[in-house]
Every structure is written in C-alpha cells, then in structure tokens.
Design a protein around this motif. Sequence first.
Motif, PDB file in Angstrom:
ATOM      1  N   ARG A  33       9.697 -21.920-113.595  1.00  0.00           N
ATOM      2  CA  ARG A  33       8.657 -20.892-113.618  1.00  0.00           C
ATOM      3  C   ARG A  33       8.118 -20.682-115.030  1.00  0.00           C
ATOM      4  O   ARG A  33       6.924 -20.418-115.214  1.00  0.00           O
ATOM      5  CB  ARG A  33       9.205 -19.602-113.026  1.00  0.00           C
ATOM      6  CG  ARG A  33       9.523 -19.743-111.529  1.00  0.00           C
ATOM      7  CD  ARG A  33      10.172 -18.509-110.949  1.00  0.00           C
ATOM      8  NE  ARG A  33       9.270 -17.377-110.990  1.00  0.00           N
ATOM      9  CZ  ARG A  33       9.616 -16.144-110.624  1.00  0.00           C
ATOM     10  NH1 ARG A  33      10.852 -15.905-110.204  1.00  0.00           N
ATOM     11  NH2 ARG A  33       8.746 -15.166-110.677  1.00  0.00           N
ATOM     12  N   ARG A  37       4.236 -21.161-116.011  1.00  0.00           N
ATOM     13  CA  ARG A  37       3.468 -20.141-116.735  1.00  0.00           C
ATOM     14  C   ARG A  37       2.771 -20.753-117.941  1.00  0.00           C
ATOM     15  O   ARG A  37       1.623 -20.418-118.253  1.00  0.00           O
ATOM     16  CB  ARG A  37       4.386 -18.991-117.167  1.00  0.00           C
ATOM     17  CG  ARG A  37       4.746 -18.034-116.037  1.00  0.00           C
ATOM     18  CD  ARG A  37       5.369 -16.754-116.561  1.00  0.00           C
ATOM     19  NE  ARG A  37       6.655 -16.980-117.204  1.00  0.00           N
ATOM     20  CZ  ARG A  37       7.817 -17.021-116.556  1.00  0.00           C
ATOM     21  NH1 ARG A  37       7.853 -16.853-115.241  1.00  0.00           N
ATOM     22  NH2 ARG A  37       8.944 -17.214-117.211  1.00  0.00           N
ATOM     23  N   GLY A  40      -0.131 -22.459-116.654  1.00  0.00           N
ATOM     24  CA  GLY A  40      -1.091 -21.604-115.967  1.00  0.00           C
ATOM     25  C   GLY A  40      -1.162 -21.843-114.475  1.00  0.00           C
ATOM     26  O   GLY A  40      -2.181 -21.539-113.836  1.00  0.00           O
ATOM     27  N   GLU A  42       1.634 -21.002-112.200  1.00  0.00           N
ATOM     28  CA  GLU A  42       2.693 -20.337-111.436  1.00  0.00           C
ATOM     29  C   GLU A  42       2.141 -19.641-110.196  1.00  0.00           C
ATOM     30  O   GLU A  42       2.823 -19.529-109.175  1.00  0.00           O
ATOM     31  CB  GLU A  42       3.438 -19.320-112.305  1.00  0.00           C
ATOM     32  CG  GLU A  42       4.680 -18.761-111.614  1.00  0.00           C
ATOM     33  CD  GLU A  42       5.398 -17.701-112.430  1.00  0.00           C
ATOM     34  OE1 GLU A  42       6.580 -17.442-112.148  1.00  0.00           O
ATOM     35  OE2 GLU A  42       4.775 -17.119-113.343  1.00  0.00           O
ATOM     36  N   SER A  43       0.888 -19.197-110.251  1.00  0.00           N
ATOM     37  CA  SER A  43       0.294 -18.513-109.100  1.00  0.00           C
ATOM     38  C   SER A  43       0.098 -19.450-107.912  1.00  0.00           C
ATOM     39  O   SER A  43      -0.204 -18.993-106.800  1.00  0.00           O
ATOM     40  CB  SER A  43      -1.052 -17.897-109.490  1.00  0.00           C
ATOM     41  OG  SER A  43      -1.975 -18.908-109.869  1.00  0.00           O
TER      42      SER A  43
END
Length: 409
Positions: A33, A37, A40, A42-43
């Motif tokens: 994770r 992040r 960019g 992780e979503s």
Amino acid sequence: ALGGRVHSHRDTATGDVIDNGPHVMVGAYRRTRALLRMLGTESRVRFQPQLALTVRSGGGDHRFRRRLPRDLGLAAGLAGMRGISLREVWLTRGLLPSARNAGRSALDHQTCVEWFDALGIPGSVRRLFLDPICTAALNDTPARSSAALFAGVLRRAFEWGSEVPGPDGLGFILGPHTVLFEGAIERLVAQGRGEVISGRGAERVVFTGEQASGVALADGREVRAKQVVVAVSHRHVPDLFDGAQRASVDQALIDELGAAPIVSIHLWLDRPVMDGPLLGLVGCPTQFLYGVDAIWPQRSRHHRVVGIISGPTGDVAKSNDALAEQTLDDIRAMCPGAERVEAIHRVVVKEREATFLPKPGLLARRPGPATPWRNVWWAGDWTATGLPSTIEGACESGFAAARMILGGE
C-alpha cells in the motif's frame, strides 16, 4: 515487465483484458500500500472494511466475518461460521498466541498440519477456514507448507487492524493488474530523473574488480550503475552472474526453493453464478472462484469467472480443455442455479513458476538484501521477508534494499 510476475494481456477473441492470475490483497499489506500511494494508484484497490470470506461445501455456505480485533476477531468470526461449534472455537484459542509467540525457528521445522495437530485444532476449523487460507496464501497444502510462514500470515491478518487504523479486509484490484503499475512507474522514475528500459532483458551484472559497475542488456548495451538491485525471480538469479560471482550464489537454496504453479481458468459463462467477488470451494479440485464481473465489469455481455488451482496439485499437466471442464463441473455442483451453465469462451493460464515452494526449513536460509558484493543487493519475494511468495513480500524486500542503499534511512 513492470509489476514483475503480475501482468495482463488482451484476449483476441473477446477484447477483454485477462490477468495472468487473480491477485487478492489484504489491508495488512503495509509495504504494498505504501508503494501504491507513491505511485498514486492505491485508490484502484477496493478493500473490505473488515476481513470477510465465504467458503462453500456440500453443506452450504460458511461465512467468516471479522468484527473484533486480534484473538477475539478470530474467535468471533469462527463462531459465526456454519459447521463450527463453540467448543471447536474454544479448542482453537491457542492458534494466534502460538503464531505470535512461538519461535520462528521452531515453527519453520514443522508443517502446518503438524502445528495444528500439536495445538489440537479441530478438523472443521481446518477444513472450512485454515486450509483454504493456507492454500491461497502459501500456494501449497497445509501438509507441505511451513508453519512459520503461515504464522506470519495469521499475525498480519489478525493483528494489523488493531495497530493501524484503516481497512483490514481483502483488497480487490478495480481493473486488470496493469492499472496499478503501467504508466505510474514510469512517471515516478522520471520524477527522480531516471529511465525505465523495457523490452530488453538483463543478461548479466558487470563487475570491475570486486564490485559491480553496471548491467549488460540483451541488445549489447551496458547500463553503468553505482548500485545494482537484483530483483528477479530466484530461479533466474544465477543466470545474471559469471565465473567467480556465480559461484557465490547459493545454488542449493535456489534449487530447494523450487517452483510451484498456479492455474487460472478464465470462463465466459452464459449466466451469472456468483453474487460476490470471491468464493472458496471445499472438496473440489477448483479451490476458489473469482468473480470478475463483481469487481470490474467489462464490455463482454457474458459473465466472467476465474477458477483458481494453487500449488503442485498435478493439474498443471492436464489439458486446457480438461481443466475448463473440471472447473465447469465444480461450478455446476456448487453454485445454485448453475446446473446447466455453459462456457461461451475459455482461456487457461498456467503459471508454472508462480511462487517458490513454502516448505519447512528454508526460512532462516533466505537472504536479506546484502550480497557478497558491497554494491549489489538482493530483492524479491524469495528473500528474508518472513512471508510466503506474495506481492507484499516483494514490496517488503524492495523497501529493505532501498534502506540499505540509503544507509539505513
């Protein structure tokens, strides 16, 4: 390929994107994770708020839901599963304390079955919960897998949520695996004024005296470097070294780590058969069903399901048609209303070297980042992460190598 052994391709018959094998993450994947992040992305992973897993046997569905932290979370989750009595939950009470406190060395010389036997873990808890998780996480059966590796998985799964806020359930990638890495890695490297070179294999690490001076590529180009991180599969490590350097590679460990396959059977069905993203099957050759449509619907008008067979079961030697029919038979037998389901299209992906073998006795022999050469570093899921062959292990090793290069920062 960017993303290592995690990759995707487009199916020419349907136009859909196919992963080489479905990957399910967990909230406790701290290093994965962190990397996502940085990238960019992780979503693009949807995590359950709490760990939830459904397995299905001939007796129906058995649902585990973790609603409490640590040991209570395991006990309460097991108590809510059909087919597991309160007495059997009580008999399982020593599992997490043992995973937490038993020495890694002692556990690494036991298989999971030997560990469960010593703790008196009931058969129903094994069959409906521990065995499916062990097979999925370690890519082999509990009878052949290191208890120390599985203890590490349990520690992370059941202690993470109590230490760090955030989701601690399963994580599903919202698209093909490439959405996590392609483009994002190039942008991150470019920000550091670096360059990503793809499509040209690394032939060998070049040495000047006792230290590395760069890497020779298959097209004849040599990339000069002050530091070299060898982040390939353990099976390919010896190929990157010549002469005296090759003699310093622990070939015996490479051979013992071996390789275990994963077979993914991609089916386009004429009707829906799943109402969730993941379903474990008890007593079937197909161990898990992965519901692609429930995670990232594609343009196909058919219903996509992937059957997963983990570990050296012998299925990798079967023909693609036999594997597809076997998974269809399992779906017809285990999914209500699917007795007459048919596959409109099928693709079988056999990753013959998907992971290393999680057998006992190798944990202490897996190396850390340091190598016999002061500016060459090991990375990869096979190194000393304390974990089985997972994305998290690979990311953990990468961060460890980076810390060493940066002087422990």
